[in-house]
Design a protein around this motif. Structure first.
Motif, PDB file in Angstrom:
ATOM      1  N   THR A 199       0.856  -1.190   0.000  1.00 25.86           N
ATOM      2  CA  THR A 199       0.000   0.000   0.000  1.00 25.86           C
ATOM      3  C   THR A 199       0.888   1.234   0.000  1.00 25.86           C
ATOM      4  O   THR A 199       1.993   1.231   0.558  1.00 25.86           O
ATOM      5  N   TRP A 225       2.539  12.028  -1.544  1.00 27.95           N
ATOM      6  CA  TRP A 225       2.416  10.636  -1.979  1.00 27.95           C
ATOM      7  C   TRP A 225       3.758  10.024  -2.367  1.00 27.95           C
ATOM      8  O   TRP A 225       3.898   8.797  -2.376  1.00 27.95           O
ATOM      9  N   TYR A 262      -1.543   1.852  -7.768  1.00 30.65           N
ATOM     10  CA  TYR A 262      -2.213   1.833  -6.462  1.00 30.65           C
ATOM     11  C   TYR A 262      -3.518   2.619  -6.540  1.00 30.65           C
ATOM     12  O   TYR A 262      -3.564   3.713  -7.108  1.00 30.65           O
ATOM     13  N   GLY A 263      -4.566   2.064  -5.928  1.00 36.47           N
ATOM     14  CA  GLY A 263      -5.806   2.789  -5.736  1.00 36.47           C
ATOM     15  C   GLY A 263      -6.613   3.005  -7.000  1.00 36.47           C
ATOM     16  O   GLY A 263      -6.261   2.578  -8.101  1.00 36.47           O
ATOM     17  N   TYR A 302      -6.238  13.248  -5.312  1.00 33.59           N
ATOM     18  CA  TYR A 302      -5.531  12.862  -4.091  1.00 33.59           C
ATOM     19  C   TYR A 302      -4.854  14.039  -3.396  1.00 33.59           C
ATOM     20  O   TYR A 302      -4.156  13.851  -2.405  1.00 33.59           O
ATOM     21  N   ARG A 348       0.383   4.799   1.449  1.00 33.89           N
ATOM     22  CA  ARG A 348      -0.557   5.421   2.389  1.00 33.89           C
ATOM     23  C   ARG A 348      -1.787   4.515   2.497  1.00 33.89           C
ATOM     24  O   ARG A 348      -1.670   3.383   2.930  1.00 33.89           O
ATOM     25  N   ASP A 349      -2.975   4.992   2.053  1.00 35.24           N
ATOM     26  CA  ASP A 349      -4.153   4.139   2.188  1.00 35.24           C
ATOM     27  C   ASP A 349      -4.593   3.529   0.864  1.00 35.24           C
ATOM     28  O   ASP A 349      -5.697   2.997   0.754  1.00 35.24           O
ATOM     29  N   LEU A 350      -3.729   3.570  -0.142  1.00 35.16           N
ATOM     30  CA  LEU A 350      -4.072   3.019  -1.457  1.00 35.16           C
ATOM     31  C   LEU A 350      -3.480   1.619  -1.607  1.00 35.16           C
ATOM     32  O   LEU A 350      -2.265   1.420  -1.460  1.00 35.16           O
ATOM     33  N   ALA A 351      -4.337   0.650  -1.915  1.00 32.79           N
ATOM     34  CA  ALA A 351      -3.873  -0.732  -2.093  1.00 32.79           C
ATOM     35  C   ALA A 351      -3.313  -0.921  -3.497  1.00 32.79           C
ATOM     36  O   ALA A 351      -3.784  -0.316  -4.468  1.00 32.79           O
TER      37      ALA A 351
END
Length: 211
Positions: free
Chosen positions: A104, A187, A123-124, A181, A106-109
């Protein structure tokens, strides 16, 4: 002849007063019983209702509906990315980079890519992408040069995304951050740590890369 009267016979009219009073007493008793019943029924119902309420488990609170700002469904489909053929050395460096990228950002898979997983990552949704390989740009304005975690990045603003490209590495690393974002530099912070660990520095960095 003497008249013999049986002692078991009651004198005429002896039972008149008792028989007349019996119905009045019965009616009085029934009225009292009815009144007691009318009073007892509501009390019994109230007690039963109270007892049922105490024994009944509390109903679960309704789950809150989705907030207006809550995220909707996110795609996990492969992200379309180009994968130009790399020379042996850049290909080796890019494999080192992609092998160390986190699951990930940050919060992006992380999501799969359509081509070149040894040099690309995503990601995301919308996709933040990382592409390794190729030449680094030659920026004309040092105001667009930023140092994040000891990696020098050149930021090119586009209508839908900001593209950040390294300026001080042996091979270029490009990170495309969708505008949704927010600030793009936040990021690349975790990505800079992987770049430092896997992509050697190379050549002379522009003057704006001191920091």
């Amino acid at each position: 002849m003497d008249e013999i009267t049986s002692s078991s016979e009651s004198p005429a009219g002896a039972g008149t007063s008792d028989d007349a009073g019996a119905p009045r007493r019965d009616r009085a008793n029934r009225s009292a019983a009815l009144l007691a019943t009318l009073v007892a029924v509501p009390v019994t119902v109230a007690v039963a209702g109270f007892t049922f309420a105490k024994l009944t488990p509390d109903a679960p609170a309704a789950e809150p509906g989705p907030a207006a700002t809550s995220a909707g469904p996110r795609s996990t489909a492969p992200v379309e990315m180009a994968a130009p053929r790399l020379a042996e050395r850049p290909a080796t460096v890019c494999r080192a980079l992609t092998s160390q990228l986190p699951s990930t950002v940050r919060d992006l898979a992380q999501r799969p890519v359509t081509a070149g997983p040894e040099q690309n990552a995503a990601y995301g949704d919308p996709a933040l992408t990382i592409a390794c390989g190729g030449a680094e740009p030659e920026p004309g304005d040092t105001d667009d040069i930023w140092v994040v975690n000891k990696v020098c990045w050149y930021a090119a603003e586009g209508p839908d995304a900001t593209v950040l490209t390294t300026l001080d590495r042996e091979t270029a690393v490009r990170v495309t951050v969708p505008r949704t974002y927010g600030a793009a530099l936040q990021w690349v912070s975790p990505i800079s740590d992987v770049v430092i660990a896997s992509v050697p520095s190379g050549g002379d960095a522009p003057g704006g890369c001191t920091g």
